[in-house]
Design a protein around this motif. Structure first.
Motif, PDB file in Angstrom:
ATOM      1  N   LEU A  92      -1.975   4.180   9.777  1.00 19.19           N
ATOM      2  CA  LEU A  92      -1.509   2.798   9.816  1.00 19.19           C
ATOM      3  C   LEU A  92      -0.035   2.728  10.229  1.00 19.19           C
ATOM      4  N   THR A  93       0.761   3.648   9.708  1.00 14.93           N
ATOM      5  CA  THR A  93       2.182   3.676  10.073  1.00 14.93           C
ATOM      6  C   THR A  93       2.348   3.979  11.561  1.00 14.93           C
ATOM      7  N   GLY A  94       1.539   4.909  12.073  1.00 11.25           N
ATOM      8  CA  GLY A  94       1.586   5.214  13.500  1.00 11.25           C
ATOM      9  C   GLY A  94       1.189   4.031  14.360  1.00 11.25           C
ATOM     10  N   LEU A  95       0.209   3.258  13.886  1.00 12.55           N
ATOM     11  CA  LEU A  95      -0.203   2.071  14.637  1.00 12.55           C
ATOM     12  C   LEU A  95       0.924   1.048  14.723  1.00 12.55           C
ATOM     13  N   LEU A  96       1.685   0.901  13.645  1.00 12.43           N
ATOM     14  CA  LEU A  96       2.802  -0.042  13.681  1.00 12.43           C
ATOM     15  C   LEU A  96       3.819   0.342  14.750  1.00 12.43           C
ATOM     16  N   THR A  97       4.018   1.625  14.943  1.00 10.71           N
ATOM     17  CA  THR A  97       4.914   2.083  16.010  1.00 10.71           C
ATOM     18  C   THR A  97       4.350   1.692  17.376  1.00 10.71           C
TER      19      THR A  97
END
Length: 340
Positions: A272-277
């Motif tokens: 999820l954190t990678g998707l925000l990037t």
């Protein structure tokens, strides 16, 4: 001869092959009861799979005609596929959670063309290019598992199943499917391993690999459930059980369920954190799926697996939106998403 493993305490597993699938096989568990063997899952509906199941039951000292009941962890064809043949051969009852029974009933009543149209429309809305969607518009072949057995018993979460001489309690674990259940064998571990009994985890908790968490596909439902949110909540419940051993539907048995739960929770949070990037600029679901990290480069992912990847990407995006960490861009068509 199929691989049969004795897990002790009247529990064995039979490796039932899945045709043309990197997972290789489904572990069908054979649980002894005072009324005869009960199966947990059955395997894919294929002649080689049926042969493996029947030969495996013979190796367990029983036969398919002796099966008393079938407990299905979820409706997918590598788990529920052979239920009809087992019931026909033995007269066994077949049990499943109500949410997945509803899917089985709908699948049996929906024409294949309706499914292909639905999938084509979903992929178009996700921003897939026309060359990817076009084969679905002219598809005529049937999808696997479109005539699954309709279960005749309902698994009720929190209740003990009707297994004479055994204590097997249903734990509702939605995420992989809306009606996925794990099954907690509330008996001392036969090797006296520390913990609370054993857990038949289906596809919910697996060693080494993460189960697919996509959308709950329903051509007639316009609601927006949150499968990834369901899955993460379900993981927390399973971790708190602290079973001595986990008996999954694929790969192999393992211990230390809380550690595996933590690994999976961390994995999805990192994703999820990678998707925000990625969402620093607006992207469609298709564009997100292409940029996400999979077990191989996007160019090497087969057609059907790309559709699964798109569904998983959208499930993660939906979780971010529900958390208030991302939003759909107003007026975008196809819809694009951006980080908040």
């Amino acid at each position: 001869m199929p691989q049969v493993t004795d897990h002790g305490g009247g529990v064995r597993s039979v490796e039932v092959p899945i045709p043309d699938n990197p997972l290789g096989n489904t572990l069908v568990y054979v649980v002894d009861t005072d009324r005869g063997p009960v199966l947990i899952d059955t395997g894919w509906d294929d002649p080689a799979s049926w042969d493996a199941l029947t030969e495996g039951l013979t190796a367990c000292g029983t036969g398919v005609g002796e099966v008393h009941g079938v407990v299905i962890t979820h409706h997918h064809p590598d788990h529920h596929g052979l239920s009809a043949r087992v019931r026909e051969a033995s007269g066994a009852w077949v049990a499943m959670h109500a949410a997945d029974i509803a899917i089985v009933r709908r699948t049996r009543e929906t024409r294949p063309g309706r499914w292909f149209t639905y999938m084509a429309d979903k992929l178009t809305a996700a921003g897939a290019p026309e060359e990817h969607v076009a084969p679905l518009r002219t598809a005529r072949s049937r999808l696997p598992g479109l005539s699954p057995a309709l279960p005749d018993r309902e698994i009720v979460p929190g209740e003990l199943l009707d297994l004479a001489g055994r204590r097997l309690r249903a734990v509702w674990t939605p995420g992989h499917t809306p009606g996925h259940v794990c099954l907690h064998l509330e008996e001392n571990h036969p090797a006296q391993l520390p913990g609370n009994g054993r857990l038949f985890s289906g596809d919910h908790l697996l060693p080494r690999i993460t189960p697919h968490i996509g959308l709950y596909e329903d051509p007639d439902d316009d609601s927006e459930p949150d499968p990834l949110g369901d899955y993460l909540d379900s993981l927390e419940r399973i971790g708190s059980l602290e079973p001595a051993e986990v008996l999954p539907a694929h790969l192999h048995a393992f211990t230390d369920a809380p550690s595996r739960v933590r690994e999976l929770l961390d994995h999805h949070e990192e994703r999820l954190t990678g998707l925000l990037t990625l969402l620093s600029t607006p992207l469609t679901v298709w564009q997100v799926a292409r940029r996400m990290e999979w077990n191989r480069p996007w160019a090497d992912i087969p057609y059907g697996s790309r559709n699964i990847a798109v569904s998983e990407a959208e499930a993660h995006l939906r979780r971010l939106v529900k958390l208030g960490r991302a939003e759909a861009v107003p007026g975008s068509d196809p819809v694009t998403y951006t980080a908040v």
